[in-house]
Motif scaffolding. Sequence first.
Motif, PDB file in Angstrom:
ATOM      1  N   LEU C 101       0.839  -1.207   0.000  1.00  0.00           N
ATOM      2  CA  LEU C 101       0.000   0.000   0.000  1.00  0.00           C
ATOM      3  C   LEU C 101       0.872   1.255   0.000  1.00  0.00           C
ATOM      4  N   ALA C 103       3.942   1.586  -1.168  1.00  0.00           N
ATOM      5  CA  ALA C 103       4.578   1.761  -2.478  1.00  0.00           C
ATOM      6  C   ALA C 103       3.581   2.300  -3.497  1.00  0.00           C
ATOM      7  N   LEU C 104       2.371   1.740  -3.492  1.00  0.00           N
ATOM      8  CA  LEU C 104       1.379   2.153  -4.484  1.00  0.00           C
ATOM      9  C   LEU C 104       0.916   3.580  -4.247  1.00  0.00           C
ATOM     10  N   ARG C 106       2.671   5.969  -2.793  1.00  0.00           N
ATOM     11  CA  ARG C 106       3.798   6.826  -3.129  1.00  0.00           C
ATOM     12  C   ARG C 106       3.878   7.044  -4.637  1.00  0.00           C
ATOM     13  N   LYS C 107       3.539   6.004  -5.407  1.00  0.00           N
ATOM     14  CA  LYS C 107       3.631   6.123  -6.860  1.00  0.00           C
ATOM     15  C   LYS C 107       2.345   6.644  -7.485  1.00  0.00           C
ATOM     16  N   LYS C 109      -0.543   5.213  -7.575  1.00  0.00           N
ATOM     17  CA  LYS C 109      -1.363   4.191  -8.248  1.00  0.00           C
ATOM     18  C   LYS C 109      -2.647   3.920  -7.492  1.00  0.00           C
TER      19      LYS C 109
END
Lengths: 97, 388, 333
Positions: C101, C103-104, C106-107, C109
């Motif tokens: 969660l 990582a997503l 932050r990007k 997504k």
Amino acid sequence: MTEKKWPETWQEVNPGCMVFRPGSALEYHTGSWRAKRPIWDNAKCIKCGVCYIFCPEGCITEDADGYFVANFDYCKGCGICAHECWPKAIVMVNEED
Amino acid sequence: MGKRVGMEVAIASAEAAALCRFEVAAVYPITPQSHVAEHLSDIVNDGRVDASFMTVESEHSALSAAVGSSATGARTVTATSSQGLLFMSEVLPIASAMRLPIVMIIANRAVSGPINIWNDHSDIMPMRDTGWISLFAENGQEVVDMTIQAFRIGEDRRVMLPVNVNMDGFQLTHMVEPINMPDQEEVDRFLPPYVPYATLHPDRVVSMGTLGMPEIYAEAQKSKDVAIVNSIHVIREVWKEWEAQFGRKYEPIQSYRTEDAEIALVTMGSMGETAEVGVDELRKQGVKAGLLKIRLWRPFPFDELKKAVKGIKVLAVTDRACSFGGPGGPVFSEIRSALYDVPKRPKIVNYIIGLGGRDVQVEDFTAMVLRAAKGKLSEPYEFYGVRG
Amino acid sequence: MMNTAMKNPKNMIENFELYAPKLVSKEEFFSPGHRACQGCGEALAIRLMLKALGKDTVITNATGCMEVISSLYPTTAWNVPWIHVAFPNSASVGSGVEAGLAALRRKGKIADRRVKSVAIGGDGGTMDIGFQALSGAMERGHDMLYVCFDNEAYMNTGIQRSSGTPFLASTTTAPAGKKIPGNQVWKKNLAEIMVAHNVPYVATACQSYPIDFMNKVKKARKLKGPSYIHCFVTCPTGWRSPSETCIQLGRLALETGIFPLYEVEDGKYRMTVEVPEKRRPVQDYLKGQGRFRHLTPDQIQTIQERVDIEWETLMIKVRNSKSKEELRAPRAK
């Protein structure tokens, strides 16, 4: 989306047996487990909400007047509400009666 | 265009994962995979890929964390060997049942008893029933290519399965090989961003990993089996795409000098290259030898196998693992079973070789073939090169 | 058996705890229709926990009662995203969920709002088979809450002994037999182990004190980092107690000092529910449960002495502990 019949065929089973219908457990009526049911005496009820908070099923709801009632499709008759009710406004009676 | 580099293969596999823009890596070190773990963490901590590297406390937690991460929709990679793979084995069938496209890089290493850190296939063989797509690389280039292909195959909406890429521990992982490392731009063209089927997020509420009562469990398993069986179509398609874009050809079974072969070896993994030289030597001696190199282990390439053995009279299958007390090495058992109903099938014999990192040399391959040609193997399988 | 708040009926208006339930959010995230036993304290605790967490939560559930009774395909009782993988790995899967969660988000997504990863498990899935995963996840510093629902045995598999089983309790693998009278060792204190892991927020809770529990869950949710709540829950089936005394038993556990409710923030201990100066005798708690019915007066006395010692040990910590922040302050001068 068409309703799948139970039991499903292998083509119908969701990938990973995922369930996309949150709260679908409501389809199963645990009320059939009951040996006793809680009966509220609203004359004694002080509308504190303790029965609502302590129900493990979450099947007790507040009505428009602020009194409480159990949903007998799900009430398992555990007796916690009656036991915790301070003014003893809830009584457990046998199902057969 | 790619760049030709000399790189240690374990490092190269991590570089390949980086090219795939992984988002979470959860890895626990184990010899001979450790360089993969270390290099993945280098990549993350240098900011070369926007990802999280989880220094999990065990392999079981590594795959478990990978499952959790993949379930949120993040592109996830992990790696292990031997005992680590066995330790996480409880989660392997769960990952495939949950249809999560995790990529696992495996540095194949012997399984303990006695403890041995060197190469054989006894770690991956017990996992063949778990529903993961399994690719076997023969050299560093294939490791890189297959790692990238693994993400593409697993994430395909028609597949949605985890993939493991197998490279021989030490024999490959610790070798510096010439590799054409693809460009980021090339890989971005080949591998689109991951669009998951379902994710753990409140915007679309889902329950994953539910309880399957007897009424439904069998249907769920059939569904998973059909998924992995059908994935071969996607794998063939992806390999064609790869060849078109990168110029390197991949087939489930690669044949070497089998057009007129009477006797052929079967290998999996890095020893295929040595076997090729062995076949060349035999040919010089006038033996009509050939070689089948298996690239795709799961799903089992039935059609390609039947085509590949046409005309061959004796098939000497080499296994780098033993199924103790069973009908033979795993590759041998499966090939024999796959060809049972084929009317004109070769005589199939089995050598168990190269256990625990034991080197298998050109002379060994020629000796094995000549022995098989004379019909001298003990039934049903034979340990080759064991003293005593 | 009434709690201290209810002892004075004339002060009904002032009994805040009595009326506090009406202030709780009415939204239900754990639907009826789940197959928990009648009077299951753990199911109640889950219902309460989810009310405090709200919809922006992902639950990771270890194998156990709660997972089994709530997720029979093709239905689910969960109204939040939920994942179950295996028995020992709730904490590690939950840490993977958190990493994914993060990582997503932050990007870009996924939506740019905080979704909390909460991993849950029973005493088996947390204190025994899940211990390694819990230790690793908490130590790595993930922004994750772990809640252990402790009903003091492996209930789902048939009431077998766990490291959470109290001294002399009868379980199916450490039964009260003719030669050996039940569990022969004292309960493992996982809250203390979590404090030793430097988990910034550690708390004990109980389904019988719902407002206290929900406040702790809310506090833990707000925190950016690992947090741990050890929630004591009644199991009428496993404890061989009447289903209606579920709440009462949790209350007695507190009033006897057997399961005190406290929190440890940054190393500082604080009681969150007051226990009467003169604690009730342990006998009051033990007598209502079939798993203790074989106890002799001597054995009860042994338990009483141990509870007294553990209580005093906790009080010493409450009186003397200092938060890391407090200890840091003098050096800044």
